[in-house]
Design a protein around this motif. Structure first.
Motif, PDB file in Angstrom:
ATOM      1  N   VAL A   1      33.270  36.126  -7.901  1.00 43.07           N
ATOM      2  CA  VAL A   1      34.351  35.176  -8.179  1.00 43.07           C
ATOM      3  C   VAL A   1      34.056  33.809  -7.572  1.00 43.07           C
ATOM      4  O   VAL A   1      34.324  32.770  -8.189  1.00 43.07           O
ATOM      5  N   HIS A   2      33.505  33.782  -6.367  1.00 44.37           N
ATOM      6  CA  HIS A   2      33.253  32.509  -5.688  1.00 44.37           C
ATOM      7  C   HIS A   2      32.255  31.651  -6.469  1.00 44.37           C
ATOM      8  O   HIS A   2      32.491  30.453  -6.686  1.00 44.37           O
ATOM      9  N   LEU A   3      31.172  32.260  -6.900  1.00 45.82           N
ATOM     10  CA  LEU A   3      30.184  31.507  -7.678  1.00 45.82           C
ATOM     11  C   LEU A   3      30.750  31.123  -9.036  1.00 45.82           C
ATOM     12  O   LEU A   3      30.501  30.018  -9.536  1.00 45.82           O
ATOM     13  N   PHE A   4      31.526  32.017  -9.635  1.00 42.13           N
ATOM     14  CA  PHE A   4      32.153  31.737 -10.928  1.00 42.13           C
ATOM     15  C   PHE A   4      33.053  30.509 -10.830  1.00 42.13           C
ATOM     16  O   PHE A   4      32.981  29.593 -11.670  1.00 42.13           O
ATOM     17  N   LEU A   5      33.894  30.451  -9.802  1.00 37.58           N
ATOM     18  CA  LEU A   5      34.799  29.314  -9.635  1.00 37.58           C
ATOM     19  C   LEU A   5      34.041  28.041  -9.265  1.00 37.58           C
ATOM     20  O   LEU A   5      34.437  26.938  -9.661  1.00 37.58           O
ATOM     21  N   ALA A   6      32.960  28.183  -8.513  1.00 37.83           N
ATOM     22  CA  ALA A   6      32.155  27.007  -8.171  1.00 37.83           C
ATOM     23  C   ALA A   6      31.571  26.378  -9.432  1.00 37.83           C
ATOM     24  O   ALA A   6      31.546  25.149  -9.583  1.00 37.83           O
ATOM     25  N   ARG A   7      31.115  27.214 -10.343  1.00 40.16           N
ATOM     26  CA  ARG A   7      30.587  26.703 -11.613  1.00 40.16           C
ATOM     27  C   ARG A   7      31.692  26.058 -12.450  1.00 40.16           C
ATOM     28  O   ARG A   7      31.475  25.021 -13.087  1.00 40.16           O
ATOM     29  N   LYS A   8      32.863  26.675 -12.457  1.00 37.06           N
ATOM     30  CA  LYS A   8      33.984  26.103 -13.207  1.00 37.06           C
ATOM     31  C   LYS A   8      34.379  24.742 -12.628  1.00 37.06           C
ATOM     32  O   LYS A   8      34.658  23.792 -13.369  1.00 37.06           O
ATOM     33  N   ALA A   9      34.422  24.656 -11.309  1.00 33.09           N
ATOM     34  CA  ALA A   9      34.771  23.385 -10.669  1.00 33.09           C
ATOM     35  C   ALA A   9      33.759  22.308 -11.027  1.00 33.09           C
ATOM     36  O   ALA A   9      34.119  21.160 -11.313  1.00 33.09           O
ATOM     37  N   CYS A  10      32.487  22.681 -11.019  1.00 32.80           N
ATOM     38  CA  CYS A  10      31.434  21.721 -11.354  1.00 32.80           C
ATOM     39  C   CYS A  10      31.511  21.322 -12.821  1.00 32.80           C
ATOM     40  O   CYS A  10      31.322  20.154 -13.166  1.00 32.80           O
ATOM     41  N   GLY A  11      31.803  22.285 -13.688  1.00 28.19           N
ATOM     42  CA  GLY A  11      31.850  21.996 -15.117  1.00 28.19           C
ATOM     43  C   GLY A  11      33.033  21.134 -15.515  1.00 28.19           C
ATOM     44  O   GLY A  11      32.872  20.082 -16.141  1.00 28.19           O
ATOM     45  N   TRP A  12      34.224  21.562 -15.128  1.00 24.49           N
ATOM     46  CA  TRP A  12      35.425  20.853 -15.575  1.00 24.49           C
ATOM     47  C   TRP A  12      35.661  19.547 -14.831  1.00 24.49           C
ATOM     48  O   TRP A  12      36.243  18.607 -15.383  1.00 24.49           O
ATOM     49  N   PHE A  13      35.206  19.461 -13.584  1.00 25.97           N
ATOM     50  CA  PHE A  13      35.481  18.261 -12.788  1.00 25.97           C
ATOM     51  C   PHE A  13      34.198  17.515 -12.422  1.00 25.97           C
ATOM     52  O   PHE A  13      34.146  16.836 -11.401  1.00 25.97           O
ATOM     53  N   PHE A  14      33.192  17.646 -13.272  1.00 21.75           N
ATOM     54  CA  PHE A  14      31.922  16.979 -12.995  1.00 21.75           C
ATOM     55  C   PHE A  14      32.090  15.468 -12.895  1.00 21.75           C
ATOM     56  O   PHE A  14      31.440  14.812 -12.085  1.00 21.75           O
ATOM     57  N   ASN A  15      32.972  14.905 -13.713  1.00 22.18           N
ATOM     58  CA  ASN A  15      33.188  13.455 -13.696  1.00 22.18           C
ATOM     59  C   ASN A  15      34.108  13.012 -12.564  1.00 22.18           C
ATOM     60  O   ASN A  15      34.392  11.816 -12.431  1.00 22.18           O
ATOM     61  N   GLN A  16      34.589  13.964 -11.770  1.00 25.09           N
ATOM     62  CA  GLN A  16      35.380  13.662 -10.579  1.00 25.09           C
ATOM     63  C   GLN A  16      34.720  14.367  -9.392  1.00 25.09           C
ATOM     64  O   GLN A  16      35.171  15.420  -8.943  1.00 25.09           O
ATOM     65  N   PRO A  17      33.626  13.801  -8.891  1.00 32.29           N
ATOM     66  CA  PRO A  17      32.842  14.503  -7.861  1.00 32.29           C
ATOM     67  C   PRO A  17      33.632  14.841  -6.600  1.00 32.29           C
ATOM     68  O   PRO A  17      33.381  15.865  -5.968  1.00 32.29           O
ATOM     69  N   LYS A  18      34.596  13.994  -6.241  1.00 33.48           N
ATOM     70  CA  LYS A  18      35.400  14.283  -5.052  1.00 33.48           C
ATOM     71  C   LYS A  18      36.196  15.569  -5.240  1.00 33.48           C
ATOM     72  O   LYS A  18      36.282  16.410  -4.327  1.00 33.48           O
ATOM     73  N   THR A  19      36.774  15.733  -6.419  1.00 34.22           N
ATOM     74  CA  THR A  19      37.532  16.948  -6.715  1.00 34.22           C
ATOM     75  C   THR A  19      36.612  18.157  -6.764  1.00 34.22           C
ATOM     76  O   THR A  19      36.911  19.217  -6.190  1.00 34.22           O
ATOM     77  N   ALA A  20      35.481  18.005  -7.449  1.00 33.81           N
ATOM     78  CA  ALA A  20      34.550  19.126  -7.608  1.00 33.81           C
ATOM     79  C   ALA A  20      34.035  19.619  -6.261  1.00 33.81           C
ATOM     80  O   ALA A  20      34.039  20.829  -5.986  1.00 33.81           O
ATOM     81  N   ILE A  21      33.609  18.699  -5.398  1.00 30.16           N
ATOM     82  CA  ILE A  21      33.017  19.123  -4.126  1.00 30.16           C
ATOM     83  C   ILE A  21      34.076  19.708  -3.199  1.00 30.16           C
ATOM     84  O   ILE A  21      33.800  20.648  -2.434  1.00 30.16           O
TER      85      ILE A  21
END
Length: 309
Positions: free
Chosen positions: A116-136
């Protein structure tokens, strides 16, 4: 009443506005679960023709509870494995230019949380890639409790594509995390900065290869093409701009002052207005220049991974 409203047609704007106000009141009454259950049922019955962004009062109230309701809803929808709800997660934060610091709600994780952790990390990177502060910030919240097997992949995700694409903001955040009390965060931050330093050395070495350097003519042709695209885009946007229609336009051929006249009956007074400088900067993902198709494909894979609908 909510069961009946689930069948509201998306084109009934007045009713949608009333539902929006009702959802806002539900949040204020701490009936979060009832509001979300209704909203998801409404989306399903309306075949996702209306986005959550149309419920602006509800979304605004969510942001007043960033660490609770908003965090829970982001986690719930990204775990749903539904593309539409993933898109709505992005819509919840789309109007925030610089992104926000927010974490995942671990109470939403399933009992068997393997992967789940890696799955959500990928989702965060994918959906919020244009908002790096949110993604990280979302990815950071996963690291302390992530299984050891996932840490390497999460670290790689932070480095590529986030750090390579946004070296300014991501490296700055990694430097801050080196002072974190969390040993895992400190270690990953140090590793990412080390990997980025090696990456920079490789890039600088590649610049010494003459065959990889474009000629002056190629550079001139490229920037001329880019300027043409920019001018056409500005011309098109200006023709549709409501603000432009409110003001007169003056073109300055030289100088650093604007001259205007104040009329008093038959006389006029000459006035000079010094020009002021206004600037705004954003960090654009460098990978869009280096490998636009590759980065788009990677982001799409992160968004679609595991989704059945």
């Amino acid at each position: 009443m909510l069961d009946i409203c689930c069948h509201t047609k998306p084109e009934n704007k007045g009713t949608i506005d009333n539902i929006d106000f009702t959802l806002e009141r539900l949040l204020k009454r701490k009936d979060f679960a009832d509001g979300i259950d209704f909203l998801e049922r409404f989306f399903e019955l309306s075949e996702y023709k209306l986005s959550v962004k149309h419920f602006d009062s509800f979304v605004h109230e969510l942001h007043n509870h960033r660490d609770t309701y908003l965090s829970t809803l982001l986690t719930r929808w990204l775990l749903s494995k539904k593309m539409k709800l993933g898109k709505y997660s992005y819509d919840l934060l789309r109007d925030i230019d610089n992104g926000i610091s927010i974490g995942f709600d671990k109470s939403c994780f399933p009992e068997d949380s393997q992967g789940v952790h890696l799955f959500l990390a990928r989702k965060a990177c994918g959906w919020f890639f244009n908002q790096p502060k949110t993604a990280i910030s979302l990815i950071e919240s996963l690291i302390p409790d992530a299984p050891e097997d996932d840490l390497g992949d999460i670290q790689l995700l932070i480095f590529n594509p986030l750090c390579i694409s946004y070296p300014g903001s991501i490296c700055q955040r990694m430097e801050e995390l080196q002072n974190s009390s969390q040993s895992r965060l400190k270690e990953i931050a140090s590793n990412v900065l080390s990997d980025y330093e090696k990456y920079q050395e490789s890039v600088m070495a590649a610049l010494e290869v003459n065959e990889l350097k474009p000629s002056e003519q190629d550079c001139h042709t490229y920037w001329k093409h880019q300027n043409k695209l920019m001018n056409e885009s500005m011309k098109q946007d200006r023709s549709k701009s409501f603000i432009i229609s409110l003001f007169t336009e003056s073109v300055l051929l030289y100088g650093n002052k604007s001259i205007y006249y104040i009329h008093h009956d038959e006389q006029k007074t000459r006035q000079e207005l010094p020009l002021q400088e206004f600037s705004h900067s954003i960090e654009f993902a460098s990978m869009y220049y280096v490998d636009p198709h590759g980065i788009e494909n990677m982001i799409w894979q992160f968004k679609a991974e595991g989704c059945a609908s």
